[in-house]
Write an enzyme that holds these catalytic residues in place. Structure first.
Site, short mmCIF file in Angstrom:
data_model
loop_
_atom_site.label_atom_id
_atom_site.label_comp_id
_atom_site.label_asym_id
_atom_site.label_seq_id
_atom_site.Cartn_x
_atom_site.Cartn_y
_atom_site.Cartn_z
N CYS A 34 -3.42 -1.48 3.50
CA CYS A 34 -4.71 -1.09 4.08
C CYS A 34 -5.48 -2.30 4.56
O CYS A 34 -6.51 -2.17 5.23
CB CYS A 34 -5.55 -0.31 3.08
N ASP A 36 -7.26 -4.28 2.84
CA ASP A 36 -8.45 -4.58 2.05
C ASP A 36 -8.24 -5.87 1.27
O ASP A 36 -7.19 -6.08 0.67
CB ASP A 36 -8.77 -3.43 1.10
N CYS A 59 -12.91 -0.77 1.37
CA CYS A 59 -13.54 0.55 1.32
C CYS A 59 -14.67 0.57 0.29
O CYS A 59 -14.82 -0.35 -0.51
CB CYS A 59 -12.49 1.59 0.96
N CYS A 103 -7.91 1.50 -5.61
CA CYS A 103 -8.89 0.53 -5.12
C CYS A 103 -9.47 -0.27 -6.29
O CYS A 103 -9.79 -1.45 -6.13
CB CYS A 103 -10.02 1.22 -4.39
#
Ligand code: FES
Length: 140
Positions: A34, A36, A59, A103
């Protein structure tokens, strides 16, 4: 997807955001899928984390968990900080939706990476194991 009030609060008003100049340890972890990225800076005195700051390019759940994680390790000993799990951070936030659990792992890994960097700079062996960042299938 429903976020708890605490998640929304830490997402909207993240604590300890920024960088520390002359940090004693810097950890950067990322998720290749992703994209991140989380960067964590720590200041250490007498084995206690006296200051911690983070930057998260990711996120909302990643930001909220980094914010909560920094609050949970500030003023704690390195040994206590190493014991902080993503589960404990999630519980402190009153939970995360299942697709966002991964996450929270970024925050735990970023802390371990920052402490590992600190150990390296101090010449302390062995360094803590940062571990494998799980693949992120549900990004954004
Ligand atoms: Fe949250 Fe990838 S870390 S979507």
């Amino acid at each position: 997807m429903a976020y708890s009030e605490k998640v929304m609060d830490h997402f909207a008003n993240p604590r300890n955001v920024g960088e520390i100049e002359n940090a004693d340890g810097i950890g950067e972890v990322g998720n290749s899928k992703c994209g991140d990225i989380m960067k964590m800076y720590i200041k250490v005195e007498n084995s206690v984390i006296t200051d911690v700051k983070f930057k998260t390019f990711g996120c909302g759940a990643a930001i909220a968990t980094s914010s909560m994680a920094t609050e949970m390790i500030k003023g704690k000993s390195i040994n206590d900080a190493l014991k902080l799990t993503n589960k404990a951070v999630m519980e402190a936030l009153d939970g995360l939706p299942p697709v966002k659990v991964h996450c929270s792992v970024l925050a735990e890994q970023a802390i371990k990476a920052a402490i590992s960097d600190y150990y390296k700079k101090q010449g302390i062996d062995p360094e803590p194991i940062v571990g494998v960042i799980p693949e992120c299938d549900h990004c954004h």
